[in-house]
Scaffold this active site. Sequence first.
Site, PDB file in Angstrom:
ATOM      1  N   LEU A 258       0.895  -1.064   0.131  1.00 35.26           N
ATOM      2  CA  LEU A 258       0.036  -0.006  -0.036  1.00 35.26           C
ATOM      3  C   LEU A 258       1.106   1.353   0.057  1.00 35.26           C
ATOM      4  CD1 LEU A 258      -2.650  -1.162   2.643  1.00 35.26           C
ATOM      5  CD2 LEU A 258      -3.187  -0.758   0.147  1.00 35.26           C
ATOM      6  N   SER A 259       0.845   1.868  -0.964  1.00 35.95           N
ATOM      7  CA  SER A 259       1.789   3.021  -1.339  1.00 35.95           C
ATOM      8  C   SER A 259       1.668   4.341  -0.161  1.00 35.95           C
ATOM      9  CB  SER A 259       1.640   3.734  -2.506  1.00 35.95           C
ATOM     10  OG  SER A 259       1.795   2.651  -3.725  1.00 35.95           O
ATOM     11  N   ALA A 260       2.583   4.979   0.054  1.00 41.06           N
ATOM     12  CA  ALA A 260       2.826   5.889   1.161  1.00 41.06           C
ATOM     13  C   ALA A 260       1.599   6.879   0.640  1.00 41.06           C
ATOM     14  CB  ALA A 260       4.056   6.640   1.034  1.00 41.06           C
TER      15      ALA A 260
END
Length: 386
Positions: free
Chosen positions: A93-95
């Site tokens: 889950l990207s930043a």
Amino acid sequence: MTGGGGLAGRRRCLDAVMERDGAWPAGAPWVREAFAAVPRDRFAPERLWRWDGRAYVPLDRTADQRAWVDELFGGIHDAAVTQLVDGLPSSSLSAPSVVADMLDSLRLEPGHRVWDIGTGRGWTAALAAWRVGPGRVVSSEVDGHLAASARQRLAAAGLTVEVATGNATGGGVPGGVPVDRIHATYAVEAVPWAWVEAVRPGGRIVYPWGLLGHVALTVAEDGRSATGWVQGLAQFMADRTAPAPAPGGHAAYGAVRGTADPDTEQVLRRDLSPLENDWDLRFALRVAVPDAILLTDRDEDGVNAWVHDGDRSWAAYTARGDGSVVLFQGGPRRIGDEVTAAWSRWEELGRPDRFAYGITVTPDAQWAWQGGPDGPHWPIARTGDW
């Protein structure tokens, strides 16, 4: 124990930190609303992975929910690893700050048709769908397990998104219907021309460029090119279907150099310390010498640097303590000379920052440029890790 109330509190904390740090895009207030409507935790698997300094260790929600939540909401600039392959991260889950920045760069409007490339757990597809409306997002995921998980979570969130299992790098948009926007969530060195063909004239493609950052391209009115600027900096998972990047680290440098003596030796008057932490310089070198892998370390004489191409060419910059360095090189090319020349060129250009660069893509070629599409430019090729 961190329960549902704890999750709500962490969502509020994330929102507050994003506001404090100016990470909410001022020109796209819908992004903040979407984060609240389809929060990150609803798309997180029951197991996350944390780096402990030696390896990735599992964090199971059922065993230690507080640790799981802490990893998921570790910081606005932190991704949460959701899958490993052979001990290395393969999905995340990207930043939050990066997701918000990329969505801002997309310039999404209600009714737009979006191709979300690299579904993962489905969070970015969900955020886009919240904005553009039901049935307007199609997403591609090469991993069948991830695709199935995303379908379930999107449905549970009440969002109508088509998730197709397949390799988006090597093919066109599922269903063949042109889209207004492409949002890619894994890194590619070169933009597949099929992506440009899938976007209507005037549409946008936002994608991670190698390990450099993300770029927003606008497709020309004749559909025969796309061009645009670097928008932000972050590292993303690499394209699984592309050749593996050359390994980094001193062991890889040693393998390239072997036991051979240097072919050349010269003395340079150059302070190597900017190589440690001047990321504008590092960016410029990566653009100009894309297959160069750079390492640095410091001793009593100053900063030393090592460069190799993952094949047979190498260079070592050895500080002498008097402001000079000795450059040793070996192999079929003089990769140290290439790096030194690129550094000098960057200085001649006025030390431009990372956001002064962009990319142009055509059916036959693509290149990076500095200052504008007609400025200094460099060809783009598949490269190793930097």
